[in-house]
Design an enzyme around this catalytic site. Structure first.
Site, PDB file in Angstrom:
ATOM      1  N   GLU A 121      26.474  22.944  30.209  1.00 16.60           N
ATOM      2  CA  GLU A 121      26.393  21.580  29.659  1.00 16.60           C
ATOM      3  C   GLU A 121      25.200  20.904  30.282  1.00 16.60           C
ATOM      4  OE1 GLU A 121      30.028  19.945  31.031  1.00 16.60           O
ATOM      5  OE2 GLU A 121      31.242  21.141  29.666  1.00 16.60           O
ATOM      6  N   LYS A 180      23.545  17.789  32.340  1.00 19.77           N
ATOM      7  CA  LYS A 180      24.048  16.861  33.353  1.00 19.77           C
ATOM      8  C   LYS A 180      23.590  15.467  32.939  1.00 19.77           C
ATOM      9  CE  LYS A 180      24.668  16.617  38.315  1.00 19.77           C
ATOM     10  NZ  LYS A 180      24.511  15.184  38.537  1.00 19.77           N
ATOM     11  N   ASP A 228      23.055  11.545  33.018  1.00 25.54           N
ATOM     12  CA  ASP A 228      22.717  10.676  34.135  1.00 25.54           C
ATOM     13  C   ASP A 228      23.350   9.296  33.943  1.00 25.54           C
ATOM     14  OD1 ASP A 228      21.632  10.100  36.522  1.00 25.54           O
ATOM     15  OD2 ASP A 228      19.583   9.837  35.808  1.00 25.54           O
ATOM     16  N   TYR A 264      35.629  16.996  30.936  1.00 26.01           N
ATOM     17  CA  TYR A 264      36.624  17.576  31.838  1.00 26.01           C
ATOM     18  C   TYR A 264      38.006  17.087  31.418  1.00 26.01           C
ATOM     19  CZ  TYR A 264      37.676  19.505  36.558  1.00 26.01           C
ATOM     20  OH  TYR A 264      38.092  20.258  37.616  1.00 26.01           O
ATOM     21  N   LYS A 275      19.015  21.149  38.780  1.00 21.94           N
ATOM     22  CA  LYS A 275      18.249  19.925  38.490  1.00 21.94           C
ATOM     23  C   LYS A 275      16.856  20.277  37.985  1.00 21.94           C
ATOM     24  CE  LYS A 275      20.833  16.413  40.150  1.00 21.94           C
ATOM     25  NZ  LYS A 275      20.541  15.608  41.295  1.00 21.94           N
ATOM     26  N   CYS A 287      -3.255 -17.548  37.229  1.00 19.93           N
ATOM     27  CA  CYS A 287      -2.963 -16.873  35.967  1.00 19.93           C
ATOM     28  C   CYS A 287      -4.237 -16.247  35.402  1.00 19.93           C
ATOM     29  CB  CYS A 287      -2.385 -17.880  34.969  1.00 19.93           C
ATOM     30  SG  CYS A 287      -2.113 -17.161  33.343  1.00 19.93           S
ATOM     31  N   CYS A 319      -5.067 -18.368  32.000  1.00 17.64           N
ATOM     32  CA  CYS A 319      -5.400 -19.794  31.930  1.00 17.64           C
ATOM     33  C   CYS A 319      -5.789 -20.377  33.287  1.00 17.64           C
ATOM     34  CB  CYS A 319      -4.237 -20.583  31.324  1.00 17.64           C
ATOM     35  SG  CYS A 319      -2.824 -20.691  32.444  1.00 17.64           S
ATOM     36  N   CYS A 349       3.423 -18.077  35.769  1.00 15.24           N
ATOM     37  CA  CYS A 349       2.412 -19.083  35.449  1.00 15.24           C
ATOM     38  C   CYS A 349       3.177 -20.291  34.912  1.00 15.24           C
ATOM     39  CB  CYS A 349       1.461 -18.556  34.381  1.00 15.24           C
ATOM     40  SG  CYS A 349       0.479 -19.889  33.648  1.00 15.24           S
ATOM     41  N   CYS A 358      -0.770 -22.136  28.197  1.00 12.87           N
ATOM     42  CA  CYS A 358      -1.205 -20.763  28.494  1.00 12.87           C
ATOM     43  C   CYS A 358      -1.052 -19.903  27.230  1.00 12.87           C
ATOM     44  CB  CYS A 358      -0.354 -20.241  29.649  1.00 12.87           C
ATOM     45  SG  CYS A 358      -0.735 -18.561  30.138  1.00 12.87           S
TER      46      CYS A 358
HETATM   47  S1  IVH Z   1      31.659  18.399  35.809  1.00 14.56           S
HETATM   48  C1  IVH Z   1      34.215  19.046  39.883  1.00 14.56           C
HETATM   49  N1  IVH Z   1      29.909  18.061  33.922  1.00 14.56           N
HETATM   50  O1  IVH Z   1      27.679  14.901  37.987  1.00 14.56           O
HETATM   51  C2  IVH Z   1      33.014  18.412  39.300  1.00 14.56           C
HETATM   52  N2  IVH Z   1      29.795  16.621  35.803  1.00 14.56           N
HETATM   53  O2  IVH Z   1      27.235  15.848  40.738  1.00 14.56           O
HETATM   54  C3  IVH Z   1      33.204  18.160  37.845  1.00 14.56           C
HETATM   55  N3  IVH Z   1      28.028  14.919  35.639  1.00 14.56           N
HETATM   56  O3  IVH Z   1      30.498  13.442  39.434  1.00 14.56           O
HETATM   57  C4  IVH Z   1      32.025  17.526  37.232  1.00 14.56           C
HETATM   58  N4  IVH Z   1      27.268  15.529  33.671  1.00 14.56           N
HETATM   59  O4  IVH Z   1      29.496  12.316  37.362  1.00 14.56           O
HETATM   60  C5  IVH Z   1      30.342  17.629  35.114  1.00 14.56           C
HETATM   61  N5  IVH Z   1      28.444  17.889  32.123  1.00 14.56           N
HETATM   62  C6  IVH Z   1      28.882  17.450  33.314  1.00 14.56           C
HETATM   63  C7  IVH Z   1      28.281  16.359  33.992  1.00 14.56           C
HETATM   64  C8  IVH Z   1      28.775  15.978  35.241  1.00 14.56           C
HETATM   65  C9  IVH Z   1      27.131  14.670  34.670  1.00 14.56           C
HETATM   66  C10 IVH Z   1      28.120  14.139  36.919  1.00 14.56           C
HETATM   67  C11 IVH Z   1      29.512  13.723  37.257  1.00 14.56           C
HETATM   68  C12 IVH Z   1      29.793  14.306  38.607  1.00 14.56           C
HETATM   69  C13 IVH Z   1      28.427  14.557  39.120  1.00 14.56           C
HETATM   70  C14 IVH Z   1      28.460  15.693  40.128  1.00 14.56           C
END
Ligand code: IVH
Length: 669
Positions: free
Chosen positions: A114, A116, A118, A227, A313, A408, A411, A426, A432
């Site tokens: 999956e 990650k 943000d 999850y 990452k 400024c 102006c 300003c 202005c």
């Molecule tokens: S699974 C037991 N899946 O990343 C850990 N986490 O660094 C289960 N996060 O606290 C997490 N995308 O907030 C999971 N596809 C994803 C995620 C994800 C972002 C975040 C989540 C977690 C943190 C861990």
């Protein structure tokens, strides 16, 4: 309407709204317009106000917020919320794969990949299919109960409309602000002179912890889930869990993929490295999970993170280039933004020449000198960021310190910096050029006077020809004036003039927003219009009177006083009035809901669990009552919330005024 009838109608409306919500958020289509949708929601809100005991915890009206949470209660997580181990290279991932292989003996295994996301993690607890709690991660063991705020997130189901679902389960996911909603939020903030937020993640996190859920609803958070936890879920793999979540109506990002082995994981990582930048939200890596839940259990956890999952990452592409100069932009509200002028460089497929430096503090934080080499990064945002100075290339003899401007650039007026604010301003509001042009652009925008035949280029020309120096000048424009504009022919002249004339129909709240008073955004303008009803009443209101209006704090009250005190502004307002703009609120016929409060008077004081103060006010009026501003002998009831001032209470007690709670009030209806 009887209670039984109301119950039926509430159920009918709820189902209808859920249906349209589902179409919109799950299937991305719609059968009705936004306006029709809002009308349905309004009807339901009104009925629930009339019959508060019939309000369901999963009612679609929860989406619009309104509840105020003063203190977030601490909740202990049933399953601790762990973090993930991080890797930054394919070698480290190979190591992870070796550990997994060893941990599972000779068994074969599959991975599930999956992205990650943000944002901030959230735990959602469902009982009997109904969302009962939304809890932040906190320290992983205990988090904050932010249920009222979570309920405003449109793609989190309030109720699972499926048979045979487990009695209790927990869903985890990531709450985030999409790139477009984040941009929109910042645009709105910039427009009213609020400082913009630096990044979407922290803003999502801060938003989730706001006390006023109506504001949370306005900001339009989103949620991706990843999850599923609980007993008797009848799932054997993570893939099963994901498909269950999809079936139950949760929002699962379609970017996941089940893969065979670690080489396919590498393939997934490569395939998303560039594509992820086109997704609606920011992602910073990939999460790799063992697919079989049995094998997950076998591998177990370390103290901090699972052994069956890891994150990879992505490296943000960062390059070093030379800072040639700093220029300064002046916004509509006079805010100064320093901009880094860079030696052009190719970064993630586009040429970067400039980057925002936000304010003087940021320049100081980075320790910048002109001539320095700086690292530039493209985050999720379109505008690249200067992340640090490339010290290996610093040459003090060739670089020179930065002297922040004191006047400024447009102006020449000396800049000011208000206490507690990062930006310089300003103060020459009415002289202005970028502030004047910006004010006209703000005035004509869709949420304001909505003169859509007028764009930035035309405004620029009108200004340079000396035809429009303030919004009121727009209403004096003639055919002959417009004929002087580049490319303006009979039809375009007619369109623009019609647009200007039509704008006179814009309602009072739109006019108020259009004036561009600092901190008076669309919502505040609506509240002010409703409260004061006329421009005259608003412009003459004292600081104390202003503070009595809903959503008005010291900052807004000061700004309003400052605005209406200014002679030029007063002149402008009087010209706009003469031009025929709406200066009075047109109140929609208030539907009377009952006579239960006929001839009874109320003073509302304090903070309430289920209602905002103006909601209470509307409710009292709709049931035939009156709302007064001060406690006197004539008053019937003091409606007391939390944190009510002791003076009010004493006075009411002395005068024998009945003091009632929110609950008692509900019973009166
Ligand atoms: S699974 C037991 N899946 O990343 C850990 N986490 O660094 C289960 N996060 O606290 C997490 N995308 O907030 C999971 N596809 C994803 C995620 C994800 C972002 C975040 C989540 C977690 C943190 C861990």
């Amino acid at each position: 309407m009887t209670t039984t009838e109301a119950k039926k109608e509430i159920a009918r409306l709820s189902e209808l709204i859920d249906h349209h919500n589902n179409l919109y958020y799950q299937r991305h289509t719609s059968e009705i317009s936004d306006y029709e949708f809002d009308q349905l929601l309004k009807q339901l809100l009104q009925l629930e106000d009339q019959f508060p005991t019939l309000r369901q915890p999963d009612s679609p009206t929860q989406r619009v917020g309104g509840a105020i949470t003063k203190n977030f209660e601490t909740v202990v997580h049933q399953y601790p919320m762990l973090s993930l181990g991080n890797t930054y290279s394919l070698e480290e991932l190979t190591e992870f794969d070796k550990r997994v292989s060893k941990g599972l003996g000779n068994e074969s295994y599959e991975y599930f990949c999956e992205l990650k996301f943000d944002g901030v993690s959230i735990s959602l607890i469902y009982e009997e299919g109904i969302l009962v709690k939304g809890v932040t991660r906190g320290d992983g063991v205990r988090g904050d109960d932010v249920t009222a705020n979570v309920k405003t997130i449109r793609n989190i189901p309030l109720k699972i409309k499926r048979k045979n679902i487990p009695k209790q389960f927990e869903v985890r996911g990531e709450v985030f602000l999409s790139r477009s909603n984040f941009r929109q939020l910042n645009k709105e903030r910039e427009d009213i002179g609020e400082e913009v937020y630096a990044n979407a993640r922290n803003t999502a996190s801060g938003t989730l912890k706001m006390q006023n859920s109506a504001e949370v609803a306005r900001r339009k958070l989103d949620c991706n889930v990843y999850y599923l936890l609980g007993e008797n879920l009848e799932i054997e793999t993570h893939a099963d869990a994901i498909s269950k979540l999809e079936q139950w109506g949760f929002n699962v990002s379609p970017t996941y993929s089940k893969v065979g082995d670690i080489n396919e994981v590498f393939g997934y990582i490569n395939s998303w490295e560039k594509k992820r930048l086109d997704l609606p939200l920011e992602t910073d890596g990939v999460v790799i999970k063992i697919n079989s839940l049995l094998q997950q259990r076998k591998l177990g956890f370390t103290a901090k993170s699972p052994r069956w999952a890891i994150s990879y990452k992505y490296k943000a592409e960062s390059l070093s280039t030379q800072l040639k100069d700093i220029t300064y932009q002046v916004g509509r509200t006079g805010a100064i933004t320093p901009v880094a002028e860079l030696q052009p460089i190719l970064l993630s497929g586009t040429t970067v020449k400039r980057a925002s430096l936000h304010n003087a503090n940021e320049i100081e934080r980075l320790g910048l000198r002109i001539g320095d080499y700086v690292f530039v990064e493209k985050g999720g945002e379109i505008i690249p960021k200067v992340t640090s100075v490339d010290m290996s290339k610093r040459d003090n003899s060739k670089s020179k310190p930065i002297k922040y401007i004191t006047a400024c650039p447009e102006c020449k007026t000396p800049l000011i910096r208000h206490e507690g604010e990062a930006s310089h301003y300003c103060p020459n509001e009415n002289g202005c050029p970028p502030q004047i042009k910006g004010r006209i652009e703000h005035f004509i925008q869709r949420n304001a006077m909505d003169i859509d035949s007028l764009g930035e280029k035309t405004i620029n020309q009108l200004y340079h020809l000396g035809l429009v120096k303030s919004p009121a000048d727009l209403y004096d424009l003639t055919k002959e004036d417009l004929a002087k504009l580049d490319g303006f022919k009979e039809l375009s002249i007619k369109n623009l003039l019609t647009g200007i004339v039509n704008s006179k129909e814009a309602p009072f709240e739109a006019v108020l927003f259009a004036l561009g008073i600092r901190y008076v955004g669309k919502t505040v303008a609506e509240k002010l219009a409703k409260h004061f009803k006329t421009m005259e009443a608003l412009s003459e209101a004292s600081y104390e009177t202003l503070l009595e209006a809903p959503e008005v704090g010291e900052k807004i009250a000061e700004s309003l006083i400052h605005f209406f005190k200014n002679k030029d502004n007063r002149k402008e307002i009087s010209r706009l009035q003469k031009a025929g703009l709406q200066f009075t609120l047109i109140e929609k016929e208030q539907h009377k809901l009952s006579n239960s409060l006929d001839n009874k008077s109320f003073v509302i004081s304090g903070v309430f669990e289920n209602y905002g103060r103006d909601e209470l006010k509307a409710l009292i009026l709709a049931h035939g009552g009156r709302v007064l501003s001060g406690v006197s002998g004539q008053l019937d009831y003091l409606l007391a919330g939390d944190n009510m001032g002791p003076a009010k209470r004493q006075k009411a007690e002395k005068l024998g005024v009945q003091i009632i709670s929110e609950k008692e009030f509900e019973q009166m209806l």
